[in-house]
Design an enzyme around this catalytic site. Sequence first.
Site, short mmCIF file in Angstrom:
data_model
loop_
_atom_site.label_atom_id
_atom_site.label_comp_id
_atom_site.label_asym_id
_atom_site.label_seq_id
_atom_site.Cartn_x
_atom_site.Cartn_y
_atom_site.Cartn_z
N VAL A 106 -20.10 49.28 41.48
CA VAL A 106 -20.96 49.92 40.46
C VAL A 106 -21.24 51.37 40.84
CG1 VAL A 106 -22.04 47.81 39.60
CG2 VAL A 106 -23.00 48.94 41.62
N CYS A 134 -16.50 39.60 42.75
CA CYS A 134 -16.28 38.80 41.55
C CYS A 134 -14.85 38.27 41.64
CB CYS A 134 -16.47 39.70 40.32
SG CYS A 134 -15.81 39.00 38.82
N LYS A 165 -21.19 38.29 23.31
CA LYS A 165 -21.88 38.23 24.62
C LYS A 165 -22.02 39.63 25.18
CE LYS A 165 -19.33 37.19 28.37
NZ LYS A 165 -19.38 38.13 29.51
N ASN A 166 -20.93 40.41 25.13
CA ASN A 166 -20.91 41.70 25.82
C ASN A 166 -21.62 42.81 25.04
OD1 ASN A 166 -19.65 40.43 27.88
ND2 ASN A 166 -17.62 41.26 27.47
N ARG A 205 -20.16 30.26 30.20
CA ARG A 205 -20.82 31.56 30.34
C ARG A 205 -20.57 32.43 29.11
NH1 ARG A 205 -19.93 34.77 35.70
NH2 ARG A 205 -21.19 36.11 34.36
N ASP A 247 -9.72 41.41 28.35
CA ASP A 247 -10.34 40.10 28.13
C ASP A 247 -9.50 39.20 27.25
OD1 ASP A 247 -13.81 41.24 28.05
OD2 ASP A 247 -12.37 40.96 29.66
N ARG A 268 -23.11 39.75 36.76
CA ARG A 268 -23.06 41.16 37.16
C ARG A 268 -23.79 42.06 36.18
NH1 ARG A 268 -19.58 42.06 40.38
NH2 ARG A 268 -19.38 44.24 39.82
N ARG A 328 -14.96 45.23 41.46
CA ARG A 328 -15.92 45.62 40.41
C ARG A 328 -17.15 46.32 41.00
NH1 ARG A 328 -16.55 40.81 36.19
NH2 ARG A 328 -17.20 42.51 34.81
#
Length: 421
Positions: free
Chosen positions: A128, A121, A22-23, A401, A309, A97, A126
């Site tokens: 930016v 979140c 996903k990332n 997700r 994670d 995000r 978090r």
Amino acid sequence: MDKLLIAGGRPLEGEVRVSGAKNAALPIMCTALLTESPLKLTNVPTLIDVRTMAKLLAQMGVEVGAQSAGENEGGLELRARAITNPEAPYELVKTMRASVLVLGPLLARCGRARVSLPGGCAIGARPVDQHVKGLQAMGATISIEHGFMNARAERLRGAKIAMDMVTVTGTEHLMMAAVLAEGTTVLENAAREPEVVDLANCLRIMGAKIEGAGSDVIRIEGVSSLAGAEYRVMPDRIETGTFLVAAAAAGGRIRLTGAAPGSLAVTLAKLREAGARIQTGDSSIEIEMSGRPAAVSAITAPYPGFATDMQAQFMALATIADGTAQITETIFENRFMHALELQRLGADITIHGNTAVVKGIERLQGAKVMATDLRASASLVIAGLVAQGQTLIDRIYHLDRGYEALEKKLGALGARIQRVN
Ligand code: EPZ
């Protein structure tokens, strides 16, 4: 609202294929904005976040093909012939995000963009600020009005940028902005995650000039235009780690295929420390576990350290381990919400600041629990697999997700798990 119902107590046996990362897929999808030519991706996971990114890009004018499964295995084609609407609305950004990653590519492509600030979140503030600071260093003017970042840039120019902290999407964002900038950009204190390298590999196939991806200094020499590319997204190292921890907790023997063992070395070392026997091939990992895992402590850190994670999943393992584990979260300020839910299953966890002290017990007791964020959901699934009796996990949209058909994959390994609503 869907829930997951799990009857615990069975070991895991069998083979499962891990999905694409996903990332890695999310930033790589954004590179479609940097060229008028088609970007043909494979091994893209079928996830809510991927669909959200596809929707966001489509409403900017990017042609996004239907995601194909089967032999093409997560095929997704994107083409930005023209950008008709360089905007990322709050409704989409607030649900994901990573949407902010379109800002730099839009500036590089059409010199302007209006992107909603992501807002808060569950796991932390978090902000930016590093993304904004880096783009400003490259010549963008960015004003914050009514919750949006309004950005302009005649043409981005190369800059030497030292990031204040290691930020994965910050590094990815500035790398994407730099590939079409005038001159050379140097990113100091860059993130070294494999997903950053995957993005750089895709950009280089498109014609970008990038050196040092995977190290803490990345040099990008701007080029005038980029071509399209055909690219296969890397395997998801966090999904891989999640299955391995599940097997270490539930016991049994599983084999993961389509994996990238080199991208989760610390996770494998920690699982061996817990008593698991692990064999790795080029793209496979086999784990065998019998008896109670030994307690294993961990401190999260940027790659190649212990991944934040993976923190929630290892906490679930620690709840039934033989001994006491200390798990310290150094990346996000509020990433222990799964501890409160694990306590409902009988876990003995005490939180001291950013450290959770987990005293292992023989058996968890099934109960109703609630998912609060993506990896917390995975932690509760692992706990449910080992708890006595039934565990019902609510709000599993968090899980969807980031995990492709997790209950089907676990069911194929013998888990008694079903989706109910
Ligand atoms: C990426 O998030 C991942 N998401 C996260 O995965 C992962 O947990 C995180 O990296 C850390 O590995 C994606 O790649 C889409 P950061 P990101 O910027 O880039 C602070 C999952 O479960 N920071 O590396 O948003 C920030 O607050 C998700 O798949 C600033 O202060 O994380 C955090 O404390 C969850 N200012 C730390 O840096 C900034 O401008 C690291 O965040 C940027 C970050």
